[in-house]
Design an enzyme around this catalytic site. Sequence first.
Site, PDB file in Angstrom:
ATOM      1  N   ASP A 101       0.836  -1.194   0.000  1.00 21.50           N
ATOM      2  CA  ASP A 101       0.000   0.000   0.000  1.00 21.50           C
ATOM      3  C   ASP A 101       0.878   1.255   0.000  1.00 21.50           C
ATOM      4  O   ASP A 101       1.902   1.316   0.680  1.00 21.50           O
ATOM      5  CB  ASP A 101      -0.886  -0.022   1.254  1.00 21.50           C
ATOM      6  CG  ASP A 101      -1.936   1.061   1.256  1.00 21.50           C
ATOM      7  OD1 ASP A 101      -2.731   1.111   0.314  1.00 21.50           O
ATOM      8  OD2 ASP A 101      -1.965   1.845   2.228  1.00 21.50           O
ATOM      9  N   GLU A 105       1.594  -0.411  -5.032  1.00 17.08           N
ATOM     10  CA  GLU A 105       0.602   0.603  -5.379  1.00 17.08           C
ATOM     11  C   GLU A 105       1.352   1.936  -5.481  1.00 17.08           C
ATOM     12  O   GLU A 105       1.670   2.546  -4.458  1.00 17.08           O
ATOM     13  CB  GLU A 105      -0.491   0.704  -4.313  1.00 17.08           C
ATOM     14  CG  GLU A 105      -1.524   1.770  -4.645  1.00 17.08           C
ATOM     15  CD  GLU A 105      -2.301   2.268  -3.437  1.00 17.08           C
ATOM     16  OE1 GLU A 105      -3.438   2.734  -3.626  1.00 17.08           O
ATOM     17  OE2 GLU A 105      -1.773   2.226  -2.311  1.00 17.08           O
TER      18      GLU A 105
END
Length: 585
Positions: free
Chosen positions: A221, A282
Site C-alpha cells: 500500500d 501501489e
Amino acid sequence: MHTSHEARRIPQALTAPEWWRTAVIYQIYPRSFADASGDGVGDLRGITGRLDALDELGVDALWLSPFMVSPQKDAGYDVADYCDVDPLFGTLADFDELLAAAHARGIRIIVDLVPNHSSDQHPWFQEALTAAPGSPERARYIFREGRGPEGDQPPTNWESIFGGPAWTRVTEADGSPGQWYLHLFDTSQPDFNWDSEEVQEEFRRILRFWLDRGVDGFRVDVAHGMVKDPTFPDWTPDPQAASMGGDATPAPYWEQVGVHDIYRDWNRLLAQYDGDRALCGEAWVSTIEKTALWVRPDEMHQTFNFHYLETPWDASALRRTIDDSLTAFSSVGAPSTWVLSNHDVVRHATRLGLTAESPQGAGIGSDSPGLPDPSQALQRARAATALMLALPGSAYLYQGEELGLPEVLEIPDDARQDPTWFRTSGERYGRDGCRVPIPWEAHAPAHGFSATGRSWIPQPQGWGEYARDGQRHDADSTLSMYRRLLALRRTHRLGEGSVEWLDVKDLLGAEAAEVLALRNQGVVVLANLGADPVALPSAATVLAASTHLPSAQHGVEQSSVGGAAALLPSDAVVWLVSPESPEFS
C-alpha cells in the site's frame, strides 16, 4: 532457504518460476466478498467457502485487502497489529485454512501490507503519545514542532488525502499543547518514520511472519510514499490530480528516491524463500517511465499500471498507453500489469461511461454530473476487459467486475463509512460505492453474501440481477465472458506474448480510425471504439467477443463468422484466429 512452517510449503505445482509475469490476480475486499459468520461483514471463512467459484473463474492468484487487527477507521488500512487477524475476519487458523485450500487448487495468495502508516491504536503510537519529544518512541513516527510563536500552526500546509490538514497536534503528558504528527490519510493513521532503523527492522519481521506461513507475496500500500522530503516544504497539489499522486511535479511526500532502498532490502529478504514470492506496489506516480523504476530487477516484481486504468476510452490514447507501458516496463525487464478497477476507484462498468471528470478517490453519487447509461457503460466495460486480457503481462481483476457490477450510487448517508465522506463533510462521496458486498445468489438473503441477510453497506435494489448463480449458465453473461477469456488467455499463452499492431485498412478493407487491431500469439484482437459498426474479415474464426456479433455464433468457441455481414458493433472487442487467411499472416 527458509524451512520454517514446513507443513505449509507451497505445492510443487505452485513453484513455477516468475509466475507473476503472466498471472491473472483477483482482488478480494474481504469485508464485501462472503460472510460466513452472519454478522454482515465478510470474513476469511467466507472466502474459503467460495474458492471453488474462483477456481472455476480461472484466476491464478488472490490478493486479499487488509484483514489484520484494526479499529477499522479506514476499512483495515489502519493496522494495529500486523501479525494477527482481526476477530472481525476470523483467526490465524482461519487464514492458514484459506491458504491451504487455495494452494490445493493451485491458487496463490498475496496479502496487503500497509507500511506508510499504522493505526493510532498501534502500541507504538500509544507509546509515542506518552513519551517526550525527541524520544525513541516518537522517532518511529513523524513528529514535528509547529510553526508560529506558540507552535500552534501545522509544520507544513500539507493536506490529507481524505481532506483536511495532514497534521494533528497532540497534548503532552503534562497537559500542554505539544508537537504535531503527520498523517497523510486519516488522523487515526499516523505516518511511520522510515529513517528509523527500528521501523525498518519491524517490517522485516512482519514480512518474515507472513512468508513463514506460506504467502506468495505482498501488495504494498502507498508504495510511492513512506519517504518524505526531509526539508518538509509547503506544497499545494493540483486539485484536478488524483488524490494519491501523479502530479507532473511530485509532491514532497510522493516518489522520493529513498523508497527504492526499502524495496531493494525487501527483495533480498523475499529471495531467501522458496516459491518465487512477489512484491506488487501501489504507486501513483507521474509517468509510466517513472513507474517502471519501482520494478527494476532488484526491487519490486510488479507495480499497478494506473496510467492504463486512467486512460480514456479512446483508440489513440489506449494505443499510446499500451505502447508506453510495454516499452517502459520491458526496459527494466519487468512485465507490464493491466488493471481497470479496484477498491479505490469508481468501478469501470460505470466509470468508462461517465461524461464528466471523476478524480480518483472522490467517488460519485446519484446527483453527480455526467452519469452514464448503465447498459452502454457495461458494454464498454466488457470491451475494455476483453482488450485488457489480450495483452501480454499480468492482469488484475477486482471482485465483482466479472459480474458486471456497476458503482452503487445511492447509499444512505448514515450508511457511508469512507473517511473521505466525513472529512469533506459530504462534499466528496468517497469509495463506498465500489465496496458494496457482492451478490452470489439472486434470491438468497443478502443475495448470498450473508445467510442472515445482514450487509455492512446496504445492497441496492436490483442487485440480484447480477448474481453469480443467474450468470453461470448464461453464455452471454458477463461472468461467462470472463471465464471464456481467461481460459483462452491461458490456452494461447497470451500473457507470455507480445503486441504486434496490425494495419486496420489492410485487415478490414477500409479506414477505421477508432479501431485498434493487434496480434498476440496468433490471436488477432479488434477493438471498435468508434460510433459505427465495422465489418469483420470474412475468413476469421471467432474465439470470443465482448458482445453479440450480428451473424456470428456468439458464445461458441471456434465459431466461424462467415460472410461480410458479420459486424463488430461500437464499443466491442473480438478475438479472432485464422491461420490460413492472408489477412492474418
